[in-house]
Design an enzyme around this catalytic site. Structure first.
Site, mmCIF file in Angstrom:
data_model
loop_
_atom_site.group_PDB
_atom_site.id
_atom_site.type_symbol
_atom_site.label_atom_id
_atom_site.label_comp_id
_atom_site.label_asym_id
_atom_site.label_seq_id
_atom_site.Cartn_x
_atom_site.Cartn_y
_atom_site.Cartn_z
ATOM 1 N N HIS A 1 0.912 -1.452 -0.030
ATOM 2 C CA HIS A 1 -0.020 -0.096 -0.261
ATOM 3 C C HIS A 1 0.887 1.331 -0.078
ATOM 4 O O HIS A 1 0.571 2.236 -0.640
ATOM 5 C CB HIS A 1 -0.905 0.133 1.200
ATOM 6 C CG HIS A 1 -1.905 -1.182 1.361
ATOM 7 N ND1 HIS A 1 -1.609 -1.928 2.147
ATOM 8 C CD2 HIS A 1 -3.009 -1.436 0.568
ATOM 9 C CE1 HIS A 1 -2.817 -2.887 2.144
ATOM 10 N NE2 HIS A 1 -3.535 -2.574 1.172
ATOM 11 N N GLY B 1 -2.815 -1.802 -6.862
ATOM 12 C CA GLY B 1 -1.741 -2.776 -7.128
ATOM 13 C C GLY B 1 -1.829 -3.644 -8.040
ATOM 14 O O GLY B 1 -3.069 -4.422 -8.219
ATOM 15 N N ASP C 1 -3.497 -7.849 -7.338
ATOM 16 C CA ASP C 1 -4.849 -7.980 -7.555
ATOM 17 C C ASP C 1 -5.064 -7.518 -8.947
ATOM 18 O O ASP C 1 -5.802 -6.514 -9.601
ATOM 19 C CB ASP C 1 -5.763 -7.170 -6.803
ATOM 20 C CG ASP C 1 -5.658 -7.757 -5.406
ATOM 21 O OD1 ASP C 1 -5.831 -8.892 -5.310
ATOM 22 O OD2 ASP C 1 -5.550 -7.210 -4.495
HETATM 23 O O1 PAF Z 1 -7.992 -3.708 -3.430
HETATM 24 C C1 PAF Z 1 -8.496 -3.519 -2.281
HETATM 25 O O2 PAF Z 1 -7.813 -3.249 -1.480
HETATM 26 C C2 PAF Z 1 -10.174 -3.326 -2.620
HETATM 27 O O3 PAF Z 1 -10.572 -4.297 -3.493
HETATM 28 C C3 PAF Z 1 -10.263 -1.746 -2.848
HETATM 29 C C4 PAF Z 1 -9.815 -1.643 -4.493
HETATM 30 C C5 PAF Z 1 -9.933 -0.856 -2.009
HETATM 31 C C6 PAF Z 1 -12.075 -1.977 -3.012
HETATM 32 O O4 PAF Z 1 -12.556 -2.113 -1.995
#
Ligand code: PAF
Length: 276
Positions: free
Chosen positions: A32, A143, A146
């Protein structure tokens, strides 16, 4: 860093332009923070959201036990130079009677994660669309970990004409290759050691491609690696087109290896470009 919990307070503090946005579900890790750093470099004003979105969890999934630590997250984001943290409640995001959903149709949402987690991408698209309309960013950061989610959001943004750029940011890994994820906290020390098997399988497929082997052979190499860890129950291992996610029979530039499956205590997912 200002912290706001309501849409009204968010609106009051948002600048008209120059916003880079990092949506998250909190319990932040270095992955993050790499999104935040990139947003910091490219935008005068950085907004992060923390919201564990109930719409994207299926029945029996980990919504209630999803790890949360707002205090720690707040400290990390303050240090990272974030301007505004939006941490709404469920009632604020979905007021009583909220009934709308955003659906991206087709293989991007029905294959792979879409098959294992029906409704998941509808939940993601709905919350991300709502967040985009509230935050009005010029750029939004996701990211590559995913990868399918990234493609679904790009598609939604293109189809609906959201006036923003979707930026994909490379996966951050532990030294042994395990992709960082908030869910890694569920791993027992023993499973933690075995959890590198996803990355090892992806690397084996990449190495097979580098050696000139075909897609079928590369996939078989990956499957052999996964089979060495019987505690890992794969949902899928595949080599797919980097934009359509359809399975490949021949190499194309950017071909992506994707893998997901379950250890007893957690479901993990990973992907890698396996063919340049
Ligand atoms: O990747 C994530 O953390 C979540 O799927 C997101 C994009 C914040 C949507 O809730």
């Amino acid at each position: 860093m200002k912290v706001v919990r309501t849409v009204a307070d968010l609106r009051a503090l948002l600048p008209r332009e120059g916003v880079g946005f990092v949506p998250t579900m909190g319990y932040l890790h270095r992955g993050h923070l790499s999104l935040v750093e990139r947003a910091r470099r490219e935008n005068p004003f950085v907004v992060v959201s923390i919201f564990v979105n109930p719409l994207q969890f299926g029945p029996g999934e980990d919504y209630h036990r999803y790890p949360r630590d707002l205090e720690r997250d707040q400290a990390l984001l303050g240090e990272a130079g974030v301007d505004l943290l939006f941490a709404p409640s469920v009632e604020e995001m979905y007021p009583r009677g909220f009934a709308s959903r955003v659906l991206v149709e087709g293989p991007l949402t029905t294959l792979w994660e879409g098959e294992v987690r029906p409704g998941h991408f509808q939940g993601v698209a709905t919350v991300v669309a709502r967040l985009f309309l509230l935050v009005r960013p010029e750029r939004a950061y996701f990211g590559e970990k995913d990868y399918q989610q990234l493609l679904v959001i790009r598609k939604m943004v293109r189809d609906l004409g959201f006036p923003l750029e979707v930026v994909g940011v490379p996966t951050v890994r532990e030294e042994d290759g395990l992709a960082l994820s908030s869910r890694n906290v569920y791993l027992s020390p023993e499973t933690r050691r075995k959890a590198t098997v996803l990355y090892q399988a992806l690397l084996a497929m990449k190495e097979a491609a580098r050696m000139g082997k075909g897609v079928g052979e590369a996939l078989a190499e990956g499957e052999r690696v996964l089979a060495q860890v019987p505690e890992f129950r794969p949902d899928y291992l595949a080599i797919v087109h980097p934009e359509t996610l359809l399975p490949l029979s021949r190499w194309v530039p950017g071909a992506r290896g994707i893998v997901a499956g379950r250890f007893p205590e957690v479901r993990l997912i990973d992907n890698l470009e396996v063919y340049p």
